[in-house]
Design an enzyme around this catalytic site. Structure first.
Site, PDB file in Angstrom:
ATOM      1  NE  ARG A  37      -4.261  -1.691   1.674  1.00 36.92           N
ATOM      2  CZ  ARG A  37      -5.097  -2.249   2.512  1.00 36.92           C
ATOM      3  NH1 ARG A  37      -4.870  -2.193   3.809  1.00 36.92           N
ATOM      4  NH2 ARG A  37      -6.163  -2.864   2.074  1.00 36.92           N
ATOM      5  CE  LYS A 199     -19.949 -14.541   7.618  1.00 39.53           C
ATOM      6  NZ  LYS A 199     -20.076 -13.360   8.485  1.00 39.53           N
ATOM      7  N   GLY A 364      -7.877  -7.565  -0.810  1.00 39.48           N
ATOM      8  CA  GLY A 364      -7.959  -8.476   0.326  1.00 39.48           C
ATOM      9  C   GLY A 364      -7.182  -9.772   0.162  1.00 39.48           C
ATOM     10  N   GLY A 387     -13.065  -4.104   0.500  1.00 39.18           N
ATOM     11  CA  GLY A 387     -14.466  -3.674   0.578  1.00 39.18           C
ATOM     12  C   GLY A 387     -14.801  -2.629  -0.474  1.00 39.18           C
TER      13      GLY A 387
END
Ligand code: AMP
Length: 407
Positions: A37, A199, A364, A387
């Site tokens: 990053r 999920k 991620g 996200g």
């Protein structure tokens, strides 16, 4: 309306507040374990400094919940950034207040200052205008280069834009929006999307959005079991979201109606999940996997749970990927943190790298897996936002982008 970009600003001699995403992982001793990053933010910072801007950097790190926490200080980042830029980077253990005001007042053209973690103040995540105004007071211009935080309307991403003369997108933000936006909206075909992770509920909106854009969807990870169960295929003790069975069924029906192909695993690596009485460092009971085996079919016996996609699934998925001209990938194919269950994820990374397709990996864990596999150089674009990239793909407005000034 197109947004203002950093290259539209005349920054010489101006104070520029830059929101970067320095939310890097640290080990217990304050060492940075993955600096990607920081590397991703360098083009914007370099560009500003070379043009004689006075650069004030701000970021969050971790979840300090509105209180100062030395374990989440940005100090180690200032040191590393200074090495990477080959110029001094001053660091302040505050992000607002008198000390900051005094330091900013004596900054010279080409100086660079990093402020302490903005999330040490609860006002940051509340998008408190008083706090945002204080941050904005350190600059004439604001540049947002923190794609990973652009889906949050916080003081340092959204609030500040209301109190500066101009606010613009940095190079990283522009690049993220170009790859995840334009490239995936007008992809070279076939366009194949690979989705994994824990999920269905986290990703259902992305699946639906990708169904409209992609030609085929390959599903792996725990969410595959909810889809299998939705088709009445036994999934043993695998992670299944019972309350998402109906949604999964609806998505499968929709895909059939749209003539889109959704692929589900045809075999699995399975194991018996045993919760031991031993505790890990965080005091949580250690989970062990025993009786690891590979199934020959999609069904999973009671007492066993799926932990990775099996070899036949890898072969089938790799064949689809080999034909692709564009690939988007988000989420691991199994519990890849455990090396015994990482093969499916790494094999998919290999397949994507070998395909020669334009490949975009969305944030991620999938980026982690690609980096770990040593294949990052063969991927067209690795997104820095987990996200944020999912919300953007869902078609949601990112507050940190929407708030920037128009051209
Ligand atoms: P996500 O953040 O949704 O991309 O999910 C990533 C997490 O999904 C990782 O921590 C994986 O360990 C987990 N995961 C992937 N496959 C499985 C599986 N078969 N069972 C349980 N967890 C899984």
């Amino acid at each position: 309306m197109p947004k203002l970009n950093v290259q539209d600003l005349n920054v010489a001699g101006r104070r520029v507040l830059v929101r970067v995403d320095f939310n890097v992982p640290l080990d217990g001793e304050g060492r940075i374990t993955d600096e990607s990053r920081i590397l991703a933010s360098l083009p914007t910072i370099d560009w500003l400094l070379e043009r004689g801007a006075r650069v004030v950097l701000c970021s969050h790190l971790g979840r300090p919940k509105g209180k100062a926490d030395p374990a989440m200080s940005l100090r180690p980042v200032a040191k590393r950034l200074s090495d990477l830029l080959a110029r001094p980077v001053a660091f302040l253990d505050e992000c607002v207040g008198e000390k900051v005001e005094k330091t900013v007042a004596i900054m010279k053209d080409g100086d660079c200052l990093l402020l302490e973690n903005v999330r040490f103040h609860a006002a940051e995540e509340k998008n408190d205008p008083v706090f945002a105004k204080k941050l904005a007071a350190y600059a004439e211009f604001f540049v947002n280069d923190a794609f990973g935080s652009a889906h949050r309307a916080h003081a340092s991403t959204e609030g500040v834009t209301h109190f500066v003369q101009k606010s613009a997108a940095g190079f990283l933000l522009q690049k993220e929006l170009r790859y995840l936006g334009d490239e995936l909206a007008h992809p070279a075909r076939p366009f194949v999307a690979i989705l994994g992770g824990a999920k269905v509920s986290d990703k259902i909106a992305v699946i639906e959005s990708l169904l409209h854009k992609a030609d085929a969807l390959l599903i792996g990870g725990a969410m595959a079991y909810t889809f299998l169960r939705a088709q009445k295929i036994p999934t043993g003790d695998s992670l299944v979201e019972e309350d998402r069975l109906e949604t999964s069924r609806r998505v499968l029906d929709l895909a059939a109606k749209m003539n889109k192909r959704i692929f589900l695993p045809v075999d699995h690596v399975v194991a018996r999940r045993v919760v031991t009485d031993r505790l890990d460092k965080k005091g949580k009971k250690i989970v062990e996997f025993q009786d690891v085996q590979t199934t020959a079919v999609a069904a999973i016996d009671g007492g066993l749970c799926g932990v990775d996609i099996g070899p036949n699934t890898v072969r089938a998925y790799a064949a689809v990927v080999a034909e692709a001209k564009t690939v988007f990938w988000n989420g691991p194919m199994g519990i890849f943190e455990n090396t015994a269950f990482a093969k499916g994820t790494f094999d998919m990374a290999q397949a994507v790298a070998a395909s020669g397709a334009r490949s975009i990996v969305g944030g991620g864990d999938s980026v982690k897996a690609v980096n770990k596999s040593g294949l990052a150089g063969k991927i067209t674009f690795l997104s820095t936002g987990g996200g944020a990239s999912l919300e953007f793909l869902e078609g949601k407005t990112l507050p940190g982008v929407a708030a920037l000034h128009e051209r």
